[in-house]
Design a protein around this motif. Structure first.
Motif, PDB file in Angstrom:
ATOM      1  N   ALA A  75      -5.116  -1.786  -4.651  1.00 12.61           N
ATOM      2  CA  ALA A  75      -5.087  -1.344  -6.055  1.00 12.61           C
ATOM      3  C   ALA A  75      -4.076  -2.209  -6.790  1.00 12.61           C
ATOM      4  O   ALA A  75      -3.006  -2.502  -6.280  1.00 12.61           O
ATOM      5  CB  ALA A  75      -4.687   0.120  -6.135  1.00 12.61           C
ATOM      6  N   LYS A  76      -4.416  -2.619  -7.998  1.00 16.65           N
ATOM      7  CA  LYS A  76      -3.548  -3.534  -8.747  1.00 16.65           C
ATOM      8  C   LYS A  76      -2.455  -2.759  -9.477  1.00 16.65           C
ATOM      9  O   LYS A  76      -2.622  -2.319 -10.606  1.00 16.65           O
ATOM     10  CB  LYS A  76      -4.372  -4.351  -9.742  1.00 16.65           C
TER      11      LYS A  76
ATOM     12  N   SER B 133       0.828  -1.210   0.000  1.00 14.54           N
ATOM     13  CA  SER B 133       0.000   0.000   0.000  1.00 14.54           C
ATOM     14  C   SER B 133       0.864   1.263   0.000  1.00 14.54           C
ATOM     15  O   SER B 133       0.366   2.359  -0.270  1.00 14.54           O
ATOM     16  CB  SER B 133      -0.915   0.000   1.225  1.00 14.54           C
TER      17      SER B 133
ATOM     18  N   SER C 119      -1.282  -3.989  -1.154  1.00 15.76           N
ATOM     19  CA  SER C 119      -2.021  -2.995  -1.938  1.00 15.76           C
ATOM     20  C   SER C 119      -3.320  -3.599  -2.452  1.00 15.76           C
ATOM     21  O   SER C 119      -3.330  -4.690  -2.993  1.00 15.76           O
ATOM     22  CB  SER C 119      -1.168  -2.535  -3.126  1.00 15.76           C
TER      23      SER C 119
ATOM     24  N   ARG D 264      -1.221   3.231 -11.000  1.00 15.36           N
ATOM     25  CA  ARG D 264      -2.516   3.801 -11.368  1.00 15.36           C
ATOM     26  C   ARG D 264      -2.438   5.314 -11.423  1.00 15.36           C
ATOM     27  O   ARG D 264      -1.587   5.935 -10.783  1.00 15.36           O
ATOM     28  CB  ARG D 264      -3.614   3.362 -10.398  1.00 15.36           C
TER      29      ARG D 264
END
Length: 486
Positions: A465-466, A34, A463, A469
């Protein structure tokens, strides 16, 4: 063209696959974190063809470049008055990404979009740098709660060259966010194409970031850190290094960048994974350091020596089997959550109050995962002993053993190539537990009383989110304040 482009890219933990991941035969298990790096590109009101790159978390961290155009393409020239001295990573990212843009579009388009110059700020979450000094100056204990009181993207009070890093892949996350942001800002890839893991734009950003990172480091590495920065947590198998031969040898004839970076010869593979639900990744910054290239060099020399190559091959096969078993077990536990959330959650709550060696009758799946992490540790220690390298030094063994025997702790290890830098743990983390019953608090108690080294937790989790981004300035707490000029 948007006036502001921001791309974030995560740090990483190589939970399984240290050393082996260098060989295309063996995959590694990489968890993206993260904690992220952010590149903020804004149109400047300065001179045409001038790019200013700032790292506001450090003293004397500003680099100025003048972009010129000639028959050989675009040249990014460091200015003599840059207070930051040389920054090879930033310079090479600018030089080669702008040339890639010119091959995709034209030199004229790069010129047009540099009419007023660019201002680029790059900042990393606090986890990338040791916060021990910050905590001491604030009179705070080394805990997660204390770390949350430190200003986001805090100033480190030193030059970039003097900072103590925590080993989470800051250079790969920086290069990934910077290269991706430049490609988007100059419209070489589209935001839509960058938004999906399978998009050609994301793949091009990955290949370009891998190249720049390899060039800056002076060698073609395995690339797991850049891959996880682009694509997120994954089972990663490296690309064959030969794909970069022309560029690493300095062949930058017009069109070469684009053809190499778009080539079908990029044969890396990744399969997205995630840690099991209601578990938490926990990382620690350990006050000591290891020279990773030196460790890697010694292990590879041992592996290639005629007296040890057979035993090395047998040992690597065993480690690989354990690593792949780990990946399968992570998948299976995530699937069992999908199939019966209530039963899964009840199981996690039971495990939270018991040490892992007592789990077999409650959950064979979680017990087996614990056993696999311990097996990987044992095999990696054996390799270290045979190669004469401290992959899991005795001090780290003591710290890990004491941490893993706490109730609710699934397993852990030393990430990547090992050494003294860090440890990782996977712990049970069900919702709604009283503070004193949380495995995280038990682990923090062990760390705060450990007398062989100073151990500081990091805020990072896995994380959600992949990978990389696009973000907006006010979406990230503290980012606007961190990058504004003072």
């Amino acid at each position: 063209m948007s006036t502001t482009t921001i791309v974030s890219a995560p740090g990483k933990v190589l939970a399984a696959g240290g050393y082996l991941v260098l060989d295309q035969q063996y995959p590694g298990v990489v968890i993206s974190t993260s904690s992220r790096f952010y590149t903020v590109i804004q149109a400047s009101s300065g001179s045409a063809n001038q790019i200013v790159v700032r790292s506001p978390q450090f003293n004397q961290a500003e680099w100025k470049y003048t972009v010129t155009y000639d028959a050989a393409g675009i040249q990014v020239n460091p200015q003599e008055d840059s207070v930051g001295g040389k920054n090879k990573f930033v310079h090479l990212a600018l030089q080669h990404t702008l040339n890639l843009v010119s091959e995709i579009h034209s030199v004229a388009q790069v010129q047009e979009r540099l009419t007023h110059g660019l201002d680029i700020a790059a900042v990393g979450d606090n986890d990338f740098y040791s916060q021990r000094a910050q905590l001491e100056s604030l009179g705070l204990p080394r805990t997660i709660k204390s770390l949350l009181q430190i200003t986001p993207f805090c100033h480190n009070g030193v030059k970039l060259t003097d900072v103590h890093k925590t080993g989470m892949g800051s250079s790969a996350a920086l290069i990934t966010s910077l290269v991706s942001a430049l490609l988007l800002h100059f419209a070489a890839i589209t935001e839509t194409d960058f938004a999906t893991l399978e998009g050609d734009g994301r793949r091009l950003a990955h290949n370009a970031a891998q190249f720049v990172h390899c060039l800056a480091q002076g060698k073609v590495g395995s690339g797991f850190d850049v891959s996880s920065a682009v694509f997120g947590s994954q089972i990663y198998r490296r690309f064959g290094p030969a794909v970069l031969d022309p560029l690493m040898k300095g062949d930058f004839a017009t069109g070469t960048l684009k053809s190499v970076l778009n080539s079908s010869a990029w044969d890396y593979s990744f399969r997205p994974i995630q840690l099991p639900p209601l578990t938490r990744l926990v990382l620690a910054d350990v006050e000591a350091g290891s020279d990773t290239p030196s460790l890697v060099g010694k292990v590879l020399k041992w592996r290639g020596h005629e007296d040890s190559c057979e035993i090395a091959k047998e040992l690597w096969t065993q480690i690989d089997e354990s690593n792949q078993s780990l990946a399968r077990q992570l998948d299976a536990l995530s699937q069992s959550y999908v199939e019966n959330k209530d039963a899964y959650e009840q199981t996690i709550r039971q495990l939270t109050s018991l040490p892992a060696h007592e789990w077999e009758t409650i959950s064979k799946a979680f017990y087996d995962l614990h056993q696999t992490t311990q097996q990987i540790r044992n095999l990696m220690r054996r390799m270290g002993d045979l190669a004469g390298v401290e992959i899991e030094p005795e001090q780290q063994t003591h710290l890990l053993d004491r941490s893993i025997e706490q109730a609710g702790v699934i397993g852990g290890g030393v990430p990547g190539a090992g050494g003294y830098d860090a440890i990782w743990l996977l712990i049970c983390d069900p919702a709604g537990l009283p503070d004193e019953q949380q495995p995280l608090r038990r682990v923090e108690s062990v760390w705060s009383t450990f007398d062989e080294s100073n151990v500081t937790p990091l805020l990072a989790q896995e994380s959600v989110a992949k990978g990389a981004r696009v973000v907006q300035l006010d979406e990230i707490p503290g980012l606007r304040e961190a990058v504004q000029r003072r």
